[in-house]
Enzyme design. Structure first.
Site, PDB file in Angstrom:
ATOM      1  N   ASP A 233       5.286  -1.293  50.346  1.00  0.00           N
ATOM      2  CA  ASP A 233       4.106  -1.044  51.178  1.00  0.00           C
ATOM      3  C   ASP A 233       4.069  -1.956  52.406  1.00  0.00           C
ATOM      4  OD1 ASP A 233       3.724  -3.361  49.815  1.00  0.00           O
ATOM      5  OD2 ASP A 233       1.685  -2.910  49.135  1.00  0.00           O
TER       6      ASP A 233
ATOM      7  N   HIS B 228      29.123  -5.582  67.086  1.00  0.00           N
ATOM      8  CA  HIS B 228      27.696  -5.645  66.748  1.00  0.00           C
ATOM      9  C   HIS B 228      27.450  -6.536  65.544  1.00  0.00           C
ATOM     10  CE1 HIS B 228      26.523  -1.764  69.110  1.00  0.00           C
ATOM     11  NE2 HIS B 228      26.755  -2.805  69.873  1.00  0.00           N
TER      12      HIS B 228
ATOM     13  N   ASP C  47      24.971 -12.879  72.198  1.00  0.00           N
ATOM     14  CA  ASP C  47      24.481 -11.715  72.930  1.00  0.00           C
ATOM     15  C   ASP C  47      23.024 -11.555  72.522  1.00  0.00           C
ATOM     16  OD1 ASP C  47      23.806  -9.222  73.923  1.00  0.00           O
ATOM     17  OD2 ASP C  47      25.679  -8.259  73.310  1.00  0.00           O
TER      18      ASP C  47
ATOM     19  N   ASP D  58      19.299  -8.508  78.573  1.00  0.00           N
ATOM     20  CA  ASP D  58      20.482  -8.357  77.708  1.00  0.00           C
ATOM     21  C   ASP D  58      21.578  -9.261  78.276  1.00  0.00           C
ATOM     22  OD1 ASP D  58      22.529  -7.448  76.095  1.00  0.00           O
ATOM     23  OD2 ASP D  58      22.525  -5.398  76.852  1.00  0.00           O
TER      24      ASP D  58
ATOM     25  N   HIS E  69      34.825  -1.200  74.679  1.00  0.00           N
ATOM     26  CA  HIS E  69      33.509  -0.651  75.034  1.00  0.00           C
ATOM     27  C   HIS E  69      33.409  -0.471  76.541  1.00  0.00           C
ATOM     28  CE1 HIS E  69      32.093  -4.682  76.304  1.00  0.00           C
ATOM     29  NE2 HIS E  69      32.629  -5.152  75.193  1.00  0.00           N
TER      30      HIS E  69
ATOM     31  N   HIS F 221      25.611  -0.377  80.920  1.00  0.00           N
ATOM     32  CA  HIS F 221      24.638   0.628  80.506  1.00  0.00           C
ATOM     33  C   HIS F 221      23.367   0.368  81.287  1.00  0.00           C
ATOM     34  CE1 HIS F 221      22.676  -2.451  77.963  1.00  0.00           C
ATOM     35  NE2 HIS F 221      23.875  -2.779  77.547  1.00  0.00           N
TER      36      HIS F 221
ATOM     37  N   HIS G 138      19.459  -0.026  75.800  1.00  0.00           N
ATOM     38  CA  HIS G 138      20.371   1.002  76.320  1.00  0.00           C
ATOM     39  C   HIS G 138      19.443   2.053  76.906  1.00  0.00           C
ATOM     40  CE1 HIS G 138      23.434  -0.444  73.089  1.00  0.00           C
ATOM     41  NE2 HIS G 138      23.403  -1.224  74.129  1.00  0.00           N
TER      42      HIS G 138
ATOM     43  N   GLU H  67      29.229  -6.136  81.604  1.00  0.00           N
ATOM     44  CA  GLU H  67      29.569  -6.903  80.405  1.00  0.00           C
ATOM     45  C   GLU H  67      30.978  -6.638  79.876  1.00  0.00           C
ATOM     46  OE1 GLU H  67      27.592  -5.474  76.798  1.00  0.00           O
ATOM     47  OE2 GLU H  67      26.336  -4.188  78.041  1.00  0.00           O
TER      48      GLU H  67
ATOM     49  N   TYR I 203      38.622  -8.847  73.006  1.00  0.00           N
ATOM     50  CA  TYR I 203      38.474  -9.112  71.573  1.00  0.00           C
ATOM     51  C   TYR I 203      39.850  -8.991  70.927  1.00  0.00           C
ATOM     52  CZ  TYR I 203      33.966  -7.741  73.400  1.00  0.00           C
ATOM     53  OH  TYR I 203      32.850  -7.638  74.191  1.00  0.00           O
TER      54      TYR I 203
ATOM     55  N   ARG J 111      32.810 -12.221  75.621  1.00  0.00           N
ATOM     56  CA  ARG J 111      32.090 -11.249  76.465  1.00  0.00           C
ATOM     57  C   ARG J 111      31.181 -12.052  77.392  1.00  0.00           C
ATOM     58  NH1 ARG J 111      30.531  -8.129  72.833  1.00  0.00           N
ATOM     59  NH2 ARG J 111      28.404  -8.760  72.345  1.00  0.00           N
TER      60      ARG J 111
ATOM     61  N   GLU K 222      27.962 -11.187  79.982  1.00  0.00           N
ATOM     62  CA  GLU K 222      27.079 -10.055  80.328  1.00  0.00           C
ATOM     63  C   GLU K 222      25.901 -10.522  81.173  1.00  0.00           C
ATOM     64  OE1 GLU K 222      25.235  -8.183  76.892  1.00  0.00           O
ATOM     65  OE2 GLU K 222      24.737  -6.419  78.080  1.00  0.00           O
TER      66      GLU K 222
HETATM   67  N1  GLY Z   1      23.362  -6.149  73.255  1.00  0.00           N
HETATM   68  C1  GLY Z   1      23.779  -4.824  73.276  1.00  0.00           C
HETATM   69  C2  GLY Z   1      24.647  -4.564  74.404  1.00  0.00           C
HETATM   70  O1  GLY Z   1      25.139  -5.480  75.030  1.00  0.00           O
HETATM   71  O2  GLY Z   1      24.857  -3.449  74.784  1.00  0.00           O
HETATM   72 MN    MN Z   2      24.510  -4.752  76.984  1.00  0.00          MN
HETATM   73 MN    MN Z   3      24.316  -7.430  75.111  1.00  0.00          MN
END
Ligand code: GLY
Ligand code: MN
Ligand code: MN
Length: 457
Positions: A54, A258, A275, A286, A365, A369, A376, A399, A403, A421, A423
């Site tokens: 609940d 992720h 991140d 982000d 990737h 975005h 996103h 970004e 890897y 990474r 970003e």
């Molecule tokens: N943190 C999600 C991305 O970088 O797209």
């Molecule tokens: Mn991102």
């Molecule tokens: Mn990110």
């Protein structure tokens, strides 16, 4: 100011100032102008999500509904009726209930929907089936986004069936269902100054969190301690919290894109990839930074880091009005491929590596975005077969990353288990771009100066 010259952004804590009612009215007006007087549009609240038994997850309103109304409660629907002489803007809400007020606090109710949210007319949500037919009976089209809420989908299908049956005798009634995203998400993609104010603040709050991590991380801390540091910084500065589950990935965890377990101890000599973005007033930031847990990069870490940084800078410099959306990605890939060939991690020419996408083994990737109310964010990346062009007011991330999995036996040992990474959040301006997250250091010399200060004090 830290010895290294790094500044934490000076931010005032405090509640998020509400957007003026005219902002929402103007958005509705622009949306309704585009759908025209033969259409109605329905937007519904996100469902409440159960966490366990609940206990519910903290409620996060649906962004389309929020964008048009600012109404933050669950069990709500907004019906827009362009050109209606008395009520173009109708809200259906949870009726006020004094018992509910005792348990969960204030809620607008039908009167509040009119008084505080500007609805021309409001009903209790449970009356929607009774009144919707009459409200939309003169319209040909209904804009409704089939979404995650199965019950609403069923309900709308049921109405459509009724309207189909009634139409031969009534002469009117919706026969077409349309996706409002084609109009609304284009509006959301172009950020207005009031939205950019919030996005700048979201960016600054996230920057403060990253700077604190950069200055306070020590070998032996756990990833979740760093996550807690980010969370507390975000909350104290007025953010709702993280814009998405923060990724705090040390050592080989950084090769998991992720990764969110955040439960490993940080070891000297390894890298830490963070991140994390903040959500402020329903707008997201982000940011990713990668830095040594000790006071400096190893030679291999530095080689890869500088390569990703060069790719990121090349990609950011491609952000300007008129550039295609994928131009930053193309630039990043070129720099990464050249560097990977130079380091011996890829064989062959730039052209064949790009053509055959061999770089995807290390960079799997996209580079960018859209960013906005959703991390996103909504909006088309392509128009027909063509990549769309960037326009002033768009915000996108840049970004690139590299890897190298631990089990990647074909590369020299020193590169294995490295994930990097970098970003930033970039606004397209009239003349080029503005990096909203530029406060967070990313040059090797700055990072090492800060880390030296951190691990020796
Ligand atoms: N943190 C999600 C991305 O970088 O797209
Ligand atoms: Mn991102
Ligand atoms: Mn990110």
């Amino acid at each position: 100011m830290f010895q290294s010259g790094i500044m934490l952004p000076q931010l005032e804590a405090g509640p998020v100032p509400p957007l003026p009612a005219e902002v929402y009215a103007e958005r509705r007006r622009r949306f309704m102008e585009q759908i025209g007087p033969n259409a109605a549009a329905l937007f519904v609240a996100a469902p409440v999500a159960v966490r366990s038994n609940d206990v519910e997850y903290a409620y996060r309103p649906d962004n389309d509904l929020l964008y048009l109304t600012g109404f933050p409660e669950p069990e709500c629907a907004c019906l827009l009726l362009p050109g209606h002489p008395e009520h173009e803007y109708v809200l259906f809400v949870r009726p006020f209930d004094s018992e509910r007020q005792v348990w969960v606090g204030s809620h607008a109710g039908v009167e509040g929907a009119i008084r505080d949210y500007g609805a021309h007319r409001a009903f209790p949500i449970h009356q929607i089936d009774q009144v919707v037919g009459e409200l939309v009976s003169s319209r040909d089209e209904l804009y409704y986004r089939f979404g995650r809420d199965f019950e609403w989908n069923q309900r709308v299908v049921g109405w459509m069936r009724q309207w189909q049956q009634l139409r031969p005798r009534a002469g009117t009634g919706p026969v077409v269902l349309r996706d409002p995203a084609t109009i609304l998400h284009e509006m959301r993609l172009r950020k207005a100054p009031v939205e950019l104010e919030r996005m700048r603040k979201a960016a600054q709050i996230a920057a403060a969190g990253h700077i604190r991590a950069l200055t306070e991380v020590r070998p032996g801390m756990y990833e979740f301690e760093v996550e807690a540091l980010l969370d507390s910084t975000f909350r104290r500065l007025g953010a709702t919290g993280p814009a998405y589950p923060s990724i705090v990935a040390s050592g080989p965890n950084a090769t998991v894109l992720h990764y969110t377990h955040n439960n490993r101890a940080l070891a000297a000599g390894e890298l830490l990839l963070i991140d994390a973005g903040a959500e402020y007033g329903f707008y997201c930031s982000d940011i990713t930074r990668t830095f040594p847990v000790s006071d400096r990069f190893t030679a291999a870490q530095r080689e890869l880091y500088q390569l990703v940084l060069a790719a990121q800078k090349a990609a950011i410099s491609a952000v300007r009005p008129g550039a295609r959306y994928d131009e930053p990605h193309r630039r990043a890939v070129e720099v990464l491929v050249d560097g990977l060939i130079h380091l011996g991690l890829l064989k062959g020419s730039r052209e064949e590596n790009i053509e055959q996408e061999r770089y995807r083994k290390f960079f799997m990737h996209r580079t960018s975005h859209w960013l906005g109310m959703d991390v996103h964010d909504v909006g088309q990346y392509k128009q027909g077969q063509e990549m769309r062009c960037l326009e002033p007011g768009f915000v996108l991330t840049v970004e690139p990353g590299l890897y190298v999995r631990e089990d990647c036996s074909e590369v020299p040992q020193e590169f294995r288990g490295l994930g990097i990474r970098i970003e930033d959040d970039v606004l397209v301006t009239d003349s080029g771009h503005e990096v909203l997250t530029a406060l967070v250091p990313k040059e090797v010399s700055d990072i090492e100066a800060i880390r030296r200060e951190a691990v020796t004090t």
